[in-house]
Design an enzyme around this catalytic site. Structure first.
Site, PDB file in Angstrom:
ATOM      1  N   LYS A   1       0.833  -1.221   0.000  1.00 57.83           N
ATOM      2  CA  LYS A   1       0.000   0.000   0.000  1.00 57.83           C
ATOM      3  C   LYS A   1       0.861   1.262   0.000  1.00 57.83           C
ATOM      4  O   LYS A   1       0.442   2.295  -0.516  1.00 57.83           O
ATOM      5  CB  LYS A   1      -0.945  -0.010   1.200  1.00 57.83           C
ATOM      6  CG  LYS A   1      -2.097  -0.998   1.003  1.00 57.83           C
ATOM      7  CD  LYS A   1      -3.210  -0.783   1.982  1.00 57.83           C
ATOM      8  CE  LYS A   1      -4.352  -1.753   1.765  1.00 57.83           C
ATOM      9  NZ  LYS A   1      -5.398  -1.240   0.922  1.00 57.83           N
TER      10      LYS A   1
ATOM     11  N   LYS B   1      -5.329  -9.544  -5.959  1.00 60.70           N
ATOM     12  CA  LYS B   1      -6.610  -9.914  -5.322  1.00 60.70           C
ATOM     13  C   LYS B   1      -7.692  -8.875  -5.616  1.00 60.70           C
ATOM     14  O   LYS B   1      -7.391  -7.700  -5.846  1.00 60.70           O
ATOM     15  CB  LYS B   1      -6.430 -10.106  -3.821  1.00 60.70           C
ATOM     16  CG  LYS B   1      -6.211  -8.848  -3.048  1.00 60.70           C
ATOM     17  CD  LYS B   1      -6.342  -9.102  -1.549  1.00 60.70           C
ATOM     18  CE  LYS B   1      -6.439  -7.757  -0.852  1.00 60.70           C
ATOM     19  NZ  LYS B   1      -7.374  -7.628   0.185  1.00 60.70           N
TER      20      LYS B   1
ATOM     21  N   LYS C   1     -11.404  -3.619  -2.593  1.00 59.05           N
ATOM     22  CA  LYS C   1     -12.369  -2.518  -2.569  1.00 59.05           C
ATOM     23  C   LYS C   1     -11.787  -1.242  -3.142  1.00 59.05           C
ATOM     24  O   LYS C   1     -12.434  -0.516  -3.870  1.00 59.05           O
ATOM     25  CB  LYS C   1     -12.742  -2.206  -1.105  1.00 59.05           C
ATOM     26  CG  LYS C   1     -13.750  -3.106  -0.510  1.00 59.05           C
ATOM     27  CD  LYS C   1     -14.144  -2.548   0.845  1.00 59.05           C
ATOM     28  CE  LYS C   1     -13.714  -3.467   1.960  1.00 59.05           C
ATOM     29  NZ  LYS C   1     -12.435  -3.211   2.553  1.00 59.05           N
TER      30      LYS C   1
HETATM   31  N1  AQP Z   1      -9.960 -10.812  -2.550  1.00 58.90           N
HETATM   32  C1  AQP Z   1     -10.193 -11.395  -1.391  1.00 58.90           C
HETATM   33  N2  AQP Z   1     -10.278 -12.745  -1.318  1.00 58.90           N
HETATM   34  C2  AQP Z   1     -10.541 -13.363  -0.129  1.00 58.90           C
HETATM   35  N3  AQP Z   1     -10.720 -12.684   1.021  1.00 58.90           N
HETATM   36  C3  AQP Z   1     -10.647 -11.341   0.992  1.00 58.90           C
HETATM   37  N4  AQP Z   1     -10.787 -10.410   1.950  1.00 58.90           N
HETATM   38  C4  AQP Z   1     -10.631  -9.186   1.390  1.00 58.90           C
HETATM   39  N5  AQP Z   1     -10.381  -9.300   0.075  1.00 58.90           N
HETATM   40  C5  AQP Z   1     -10.387 -10.635  -0.206  1.00 58.90           C
HETATM   41  C6  AQP Z   1     -11.066 -10.706   3.336  1.00 58.90           C
HETATM   42  O1  AQP Z   1     -12.195  -9.950   3.732  1.00 58.90           O
HETATM   43  C7  AQP Z   1     -12.053  -9.563   5.103  1.00 58.90           C
HETATM   44  C8  AQP Z   1     -12.304  -8.100   5.228  1.00 58.90           C
HETATM   45  O2  AQP Z   1     -11.239  -7.414   4.583  1.00 58.90           O
HETATM   46  P1  AQP Z   1     -11.176  -5.851   4.663  1.00 58.90           P
HETATM   47  O3  AQP Z   1     -12.211  -5.304   3.779  1.00 58.90           O
HETATM   48  O4  AQP Z   1     -11.250  -5.405   6.062  1.00 58.90           O
HETATM   49  O5  AQP Z   1      -9.731  -5.451   4.197  1.00 58.90           O
HETATM   50  P2  AQP Z   1      -8.831  -5.928   3.012  1.00 58.90           P
HETATM   51  O6  AQP Z   1      -8.376  -7.314   3.233  1.00 58.90           O
HETATM   52  O7  AQP Z   1      -7.751  -4.899   2.886  1.00 58.90           O
HETATM   53  O8  AQP Z   1      -9.829  -5.870   1.771  1.00 58.90           O
HETATM   54  P3  AQP Z   1      -9.748  -4.995   0.464  1.00 58.90           P
HETATM   55  O9  AQP Z   1     -10.969  -5.236  -0.316  1.00 58.90           O
HETATM   56  O10 AQP Z   1      -8.442  -5.219  -0.213  1.00 58.90           O
HETATM   57  O11 AQP Z   1      -9.821  -3.515   1.005  1.00 58.90           O
HETATM   58  P4  AQP Z   1      -8.877  -2.304   0.697  1.00 58.90           P
HETATM   59  O12 AQP Z   1      -8.739  -2.263  -0.797  1.00 58.90           O
HETATM   60  O13 AQP Z   1      -9.571  -1.109   1.256  1.00 58.90           O
HETATM   61  O14 AQP Z   1      -7.576  -2.577   1.401  1.00 58.90           O
HETATM   62  C9  AQP Z   1     -10.647  -9.961   5.552  1.00 58.90           C
HETATM   63  O15 AQP Z   1     -10.720 -11.134   6.311  1.00 58.90           O
HETATM   64  C10 AQP Z   1      -9.931 -10.207   4.247  1.00 58.90           C
HETATM   65  O16 AQP Z   1      -8.926 -11.193   4.385  1.00 58.90           O
END
Ligand code: AQP
Length: 325
Positions: free
Chosen positions: A111, A192, A195
């Site tokens: 990030k 992956k 969001k």
């Molecule tokens: N692509 C993914 N595949 C499987 N699991 C995922 N998780 C997130 N993306 C995937 C799991 O969802 C839970 C909540 O995650 P989060 O939204 O708190 O944060 P993150 O992992 O950082 O998700 P994003 O979508 O990538 O958000 P941004 O882009 O804002 O950083 C967690 O258990 C995560 O493992």
């Protein structure tokens, strides 16, 4: 009853990865555990986010948690910033974690990469996550694969704290699903689904309608050799689709591969299966957005219960570290 805790960051709309990697497990775990689930809004502040957008996303996150099937009569659902002990314990834990440990976190590196300025909170994020979990003395933490390293650090922080200040924290285990722990972007299967990454065609929202799902799945990037085989390293795009089909049909990616010869057929059936998988979520969310009072009541009651547990743990940790009670 074992205790389960997990959180989700309201940094954008929930996607299929959030659902498959985490929320599905949360629902399954709520029946047999004392489950606490949290909208971790403080984590969303680690990167630039518009205040009004954050407020909307935090409310939507709560709607989605109820829509995926979490039952507020069974599980405790709340917003992180409503329980002040998260930030308070995070400070205590930051004072036990080391720069070297935090610098090793791959999510921070990814990030921070290429950014002109990086917020201190993005760096110390894993200590806040450790606080989220340890406050509730959670035995298990259902997360997707990307959170494994943070969980490992949480365990190290807990063990070190216990050794230095006396046995206080339960050392939690990560619960990562066997299939679907890392759902990949449909357009960029080397990264992956996320969001905060702008990839409209590569990301399936949990509230997408069947037509949107169909369009995105049909346009998903695969490969040109036409060989139906589960091989995430050499065939990441196809393997992602096979894994998603396995999740939707409760089978394995290899079993799915054996059922198809043509990518087009797999995509057609997958689009249908995903639309069906997400249909109840979409339907419940449509009702809940018009019932904000119900959602706020759930969050208020959840925060009250969470606060009772969190304040007891915080008080013990603060006292153990020598703060005057
Ligand atoms: N692509 C993914 N595949 C499987 N699991 C995922 N998780 C997130 N993306 C995937 C799991 O969802 C839970 C909540 O995650 P989060 O939204 O708190 O944060 P993150 O992992 O950082 O998700 P994003 O979508 O990538 O958000 P941004 O882009 O804002 O950083 C967690 O258990 C995560 O493992």
């Amino acid at each position: 009853m074992p205790r389960v805790f997990s959180g989700v960051k309201p940094s954008g709309d929930f996607h299929l990865g959030t659902y498959v990697g985490a929320l599905r497990q949360w629902v399954a775990e709520q029946e047999r555990n004392d489950a606490l689930y949290c909208v971790v809004d403080l984590h969303a502040l680690t990167e630039e986010i518009d205040p009004a957008y954050l407020r909307t996303m935090s409310f939507n996150a709560a709607v989605n948690l109820l829509a995926v099937g979490l039952d507020p009569e069974v599980a405790t659902i709340f917003v992180q910033s409503h329980v002040a002990e998260h930030a308070r314990l995070a400070w205590l834990l930051e004072c036990t974690a080391t720069m070297g440990e935090l610098r090793r976190m791959t999510q921070f590196k990814a990030k921070a990469h290429g950014q002109e300025t990086v917020r201190v909170g993005l760096f110390t994020y894993p200590a806040l996550m450790a606080a989220d979990i340890l406050l509730y003395q959670a035995d298990r933490v259902p997360v997707g694969d990307d959170q494994r390293q943070h969980l490992e650090l949480t365990r190290e922080i807990a063990q070190r704290f216990n050794a230095r200040y006396g046995e206080l924290f339960v050392v939690p285990e990560a619960a990562v699903p066997a299939i679907g722990a890392r759902v990949m972007d449909l357009q960029h299967p080397d990264r992956k689904m996320s969001k905060s990454v702008d990839s409209p065609l590569g990301t399936i929202g949990v509230l997408d309608d069947p037509a949107q799902i169909d369009r995105k799945v049909k346009k998903a990037v695969t490969d040109t050799d036409g060989e139906m085989r589960y091989d995430p390293e050499k065939k990441p795009g196809l393997s992602n689709l096979l894994a998603l089909m396995a999740v939707a049909t409760q089978s394995t990616p290899e079993e799915v591969a054996a059922r198809y010869t043509r990518y087009g057929d797999l995509k057609r059936d997958l689009a249908e299966a995903l639309a069906e998988l997400l249909r109840p979520v979409r339907e419940r969310a449509a009702v809940l957005v018009d019932e904000p009072d119900t959602v706020h009541d759930v969050l208020r009651a959840g925060a009250e219960r969470a606060r009772a547990i969190a304040s007891a743990t915080y008080a013990r940790a603060a006292e153990a570290m020598g703060l005057l009670s």
